[in-house]
Design an enzyme around this catalytic site. Structure first.
Site, short mmCIF file in Angstrom:
data_model
loop_
_atom_site.label_atom_id
_atom_site.label_comp_id
_atom_site.label_asym_id
_atom_site.label_seq_id
_atom_site.Cartn_x
_atom_site.Cartn_y
_atom_site.Cartn_z
N LYS A 228 0.85 -1.20 0.00
CA LYS A 228 0.00 0.00 0.00
C LYS A 228 0.88 1.25 0.00
CE LYS A 228 -1.76 1.64 4.03
NZ LYS A 228 -1.48 3.07 4.28
N ASN A 229 1.89 1.26 0.88
CA ASN A 229 2.67 2.49 1.07
C ASN A 229 3.71 2.71 -0.01
OD1 ASN A 229 1.06 2.92 3.23
ND2 ASN A 229 2.59 2.41 4.78
N ARG B 264 -4.36 9.46 4.09
CA ARG B 264 -3.21 10.33 4.31
C ARG B 264 -2.47 10.56 3.00
NH1 ARG B 264 -0.61 13.97 7.74
NH2 ARG B 264 1.65 13.82 7.47
N CYS C 85 -5.41 7.68 9.13
CA CYS C 85 -5.63 7.15 10.47
C CYS C 85 -5.39 8.25 11.52
CB CYS C 85 -4.68 6.00 10.75
SG CYS C 85 -5.09 4.53 9.82
N ARG D 276 -0.71 14.64 13.04
CA ARG D 276 -0.33 14.37 11.63
C ARG D 276 -0.28 15.65 10.81
NH1 ARG D 276 -2.17 8.70 9.35
NH2 ARG D 276 -0.01 8.75 8.61
N ILE E 148 1.41 18.63 8.31
CA ILE E 148 2.22 18.52 7.07
C ILE E 148 3.19 19.69 6.98
CG2 ILE E 148 0.49 17.15 5.81
CD1 ILE E 148 -0.27 19.72 4.29
N LEU F 224 6.34 19.85 7.64
CA LEU F 224 7.64 19.50 7.02
C LEU F 224 7.51 19.45 5.49
CD1 LEU F 224 8.86 16.67 9.44
CD2 LEU F 224 9.37 19.13 9.52
N ASP G 115 4.13 0.81 12.36
CA ASP G 115 2.93 0.15 11.83
C ASP G 115 2.78 -1.27 12.36
OD1 ASP G 115 3.10 1.68 8.52
OD2 ASP G 115 2.51 2.44 10.48
N ILE H 6 6.96 7.25 17.30
CA ILE H 6 6.69 7.94 16.03
C ILE H 6 5.41 8.77 16.10
CG2 ILE H 6 6.31 7.65 13.55
CD1 ILE H 6 9.15 6.94 14.48
N ARG I 286 -8.75 -0.40 3.98
CA ARG I 286 -7.90 0.63 3.38
C ARG I 286 -6.53 0.04 3.06
NH1 ARG I 286 -6.57 4.85 6.96
NH2 ARG I 286 -5.27 5.42 5.18
C1 EPZ Z 1 3.80 7.02 6.47
O1 EPZ Z 1 2.94 8.01 7.02
C2 EPZ Z 1 2.96 5.77 6.34
N1 EPZ Z 1 1.83 6.02 5.45
C3 EPZ Z 1 2.44 5.35 7.72
O2 EPZ Z 1 1.73 4.12 7.57
C4 EPZ Z 1 3.63 5.12 8.64
O3 EPZ Z 1 3.15 4.81 9.94
C5 EPZ Z 1 4.49 6.38 8.69
O4 EPZ Z 1 4.89 6.75 7.34
C6 EPZ Z 1 5.75 6.19 9.52
O5 EPZ Z 1 6.47 5.13 9.04
C7 EPZ Z 1 2.03 5.99 4.12
O6 EPZ Z 1 3.13 5.78 3.65
C8 EPZ Z 1 0.82 6.21 3.27
P1 EPZ Z 1 5.60 10.48 8.63
P2 EPZ Z 1 3.42 9.56 7.06
O7 EPZ Z 1 5.49 11.72 7.84
O8 EPZ Z 1 4.19 9.87 5.85
C9 EPZ Z 1 5.33 13.75 12.07
C10 EPZ Z 1 -0.09 2.68 7.73
O9 EPZ Z 1 -0.62 2.11 8.70
N2 EPZ Z 1 5.25 14.72 10.97
O10 EPZ Z 1 6.85 9.67 8.55
O11 EPZ Z 1 2.25 10.38 7.40
C11 EPZ Z 1 4.07 12.90 12.15
O12 EPZ Z 1 3.05 13.56 12.87
C12 EPZ Z 1 0.31 4.13 7.84
O13 EPZ Z 1 0.17 2.14 6.63
C13 EPZ Z 1 5.27 16.08 11.27
O14 EPZ Z 1 5.36 16.47 12.43
O15 EPZ Z 1 4.39 9.52 8.33
C14 EPZ Z 1 4.55 11.65 12.85
O16 EPZ Z 1 4.57 11.87 14.24
C15 EPZ Z 1 -0.03 4.71 9.21
N3 EPZ Z 1 5.19 16.97 10.25
C16 EPZ Z 1 5.98 11.49 12.33
O17 EPZ Z 1 6.36 12.79 11.82
C17 EPZ Z 1 5.10 16.57 8.93
O18 EPZ Z 1 5.04 17.43 8.04
C18 EPZ Z 1 6.11 10.46 11.21
O19 EPZ Z 1 5.27 10.86 10.16
C19 EPZ Z 1 5.06 15.19 8.66
C20 EPZ Z 1 5.16 14.27 9.69
#
Ligand code: EPZ
Length: 423
Positions: A22-23, A92, A116, A121, A123, A125, A305, A327, A397
């Site tokens: 999926k990811n 997401r 989720c 969450r 954005i 960054l 995850d 995380i 999903r």
């Molecule tokens: C990806 O989410 C995955 N989703 C998530 O899988 C996975 O848990 C996550 O990466 C971490 O490995 C997809 O790839 C579609 P992050 P993402 O940006 O990109 C914070 C599943 O179950 N953050 O690495 O949203 C954020 O709040 C899903 O398949 C900011 O603060 O994760 C979190 O605490 C769930 N600002 C941490 O970083 C930002 O701009 C990691 O988020 C972005 C993120």
């Protein structure tokens, strides 16, 4: 609304080919916008999030069709750069269209993504990185507008190795003048798969899988083919199901190296795990015991995850199993539901402590998010009697034929459709 019913007590045995990731497929679907042309993807899972991405692509003017594991799409006639809130909030990954549309059109309007509920969450960054590339970012009334007459390559250092922000930079930087160097990049295997796809499409991206990724230029190709990576978290799910229920299960269509954190954890809990060429075999016939603390970290650390999934397998493990979630700030929402089975779990901030119990009793549960919902089904496998998991669509999903896969391994799991809950 789906309702999953599980009759606990069956051991799991047999072989299962794991779905595509999926990811990996979701950012690749967004990347198919770059440079137009036709894209053929193989090994795609059938998921609600993939459906949502295809709906966004059609809304943008692309032609898209999925036939079993293959998606064929043509983004040549893209004619729209705005994604309405109704489409953005379904997942997401809709945020991946930010970088892709900005690169293709020079301007993009969309609202904050869904996904989720694991915490805030944000954005930030993503937006900070796009501004570093020269985009103007305006936010008002929940809508985000990014525009750039010409993106310019630069050095971007991420404050946190965000998966999504890394992917958005890779997409946007393909349209930038000059080289972009991204440091403190996320290193997940899905990012390497995106790099492979982008380079097949005519980009020049190197370093994915390491903390430094370099992106320079893009010479669009009219036709691109790609086979999507196997889903390491789906694989982890079925390994944890076998660990929870006991039995002898072999997974194929899997990259064992991508699951090292999970196979190590399950081995240390008492499972026999053998890594084969393109498979993993897990056997568990003796009761489990607590392993070392499971501490989630960015890849190659233990994946967040899989935290709920290993927790489901630990509910009857002798001793105390410790989970530290680093995380997401709110990723223990499955705990109250697992307690309904009689699980003994204490949560203090980012730490959950599971004291193994001798038996679990089936009970009704409610899925809180994708992986939490899957963990509840896994817990039902090792509870006495029947459990149910009511679900507003979270599990489908991310899992392709979840009940069918579990039944193929011998689980007594049924999925039925119930009327939506009255408001
Ligand atoms: C990806 O989410 C995955 N989703 C998530 O899988 C996975 O848990 C996550 O990466 C971490 O490995 C997809 O790839 C579609 P992050 P993402 O940006 O990109 C914070 C599943 O179950 N953050 O690495 O949203 C954020 O709040 C899903 O398949 C900011 O603060 O994760 C979190 O605490 C769930 N600002 C941490 O970083 C930002 O701009 C990691 O988020 C972005 C993120």
């Amino acid at each position: 609304m789906p309702l999953w019913s599980i009759a606990g007590g069956n051991e799991l045995n047999g072989s299962l080919a794991v779905q595509g990731s999926k990811n990996a497929v979701l950012p690749i679907l967004a990347a198919s916008l770059l440079g137009g042309g036709v894209t053929r993807l193989r090994g795609c899972p059938t998921l609600r999030d993939v459906d949502a991405s295809m709906e966004i692509l059609r809304h943008l003017g692309c032609s898209v069709m999925q036939n079993r594991g293959e998606i064929l799409l043509d983004s040549e006639k893209m004619c729209e750069n705005h994604i309405p809130h109704t489409l953005m909030l379904k997942m997401r990954s809709s945020v991946m269209f930010l970088g892709a549309i900005l690169a293709r059109c020079g301007e993009v309007r969309l609202s904050a993504p869904g996904g989720c509920e694991l915490g805030a969450r944000p954005i930030d960054l993503h937006l900070k990185a796009l501004e570093a590339l020269g985009a103007q970012v305006r936010q008002s009334g929940g809508e985000i507008c990014c525009s750039a007459a010409q993106l310019k390559g630069t050095h971007i250092n991420l404050d946190f190795p965000s998966v999504g922000a890394t992917e958005n930079v890779m997409l946007a930087a393909c349209a930038a003048e000059g080289e972009t160097i991204l440091t403190n990049a996320a290193r997940e295997p899905e990012i390497e798969d995106l790099q492979t796809f982008l380079n097949a499409k005519g980009a020049c991206v190197h370093g994915a899988g390491t903390p430094e990724i370099r992106i320079s230029g893009f010479a669009a190709k009219p036709f691109t083919e790609h086979t999507v990576l196997p889903d390491r978290i789906a694989a982890a799910t079925y390994l944890c199901a076998a660990a929870a229920a006991g039995g002898d299960v072999r997974l194929t269509h899997v990259r064992p190296a991508h699951l090292a954190g999970i196979t190590d954890a399950l081995r240390q809990m008492g499972c026999s795990v053998v890594l084969e060429q393109d498979g993993i075999r897990l056997r568990r016939f003796e009761p489990l015991h607590a392993g070392p603390p499971v501490v989630t970290k960015p890849y190659p650390g233990f994946p967040t995850d899989a935290q709920a999934l290993v927790m489901a397998a630990s509910l009857r493990a002798a001793g105390t199993s410790v989970f530290v979630e680093n995380i997401f700030e709110s990723r223990f929402r499955h705990v109250p539901e697992l307690r309904r089975l009689g699980a003994d779990i204490r949560v203090e901030g980012r730490v959950a402590m599971v004291s193994g119990v001798s038996a679990l009793q089936g009970a009704p549960m409610c899925a809180t998010d994708l992986r939490g919902g899957a963990a509840m089904v896994l817990a039902g496998l090792c509870a006495e009697g029947e459990s149910t998991v009511s679900d507003s669509g979270h599990i489908e999903r991310g899992y392709d034929d979840f009940d069918g896969c579990l039944r193929q391994l011998g689980a007594d799991v049924q999925r039925c459709e119930t009327a939506p809950a009255m408001e």
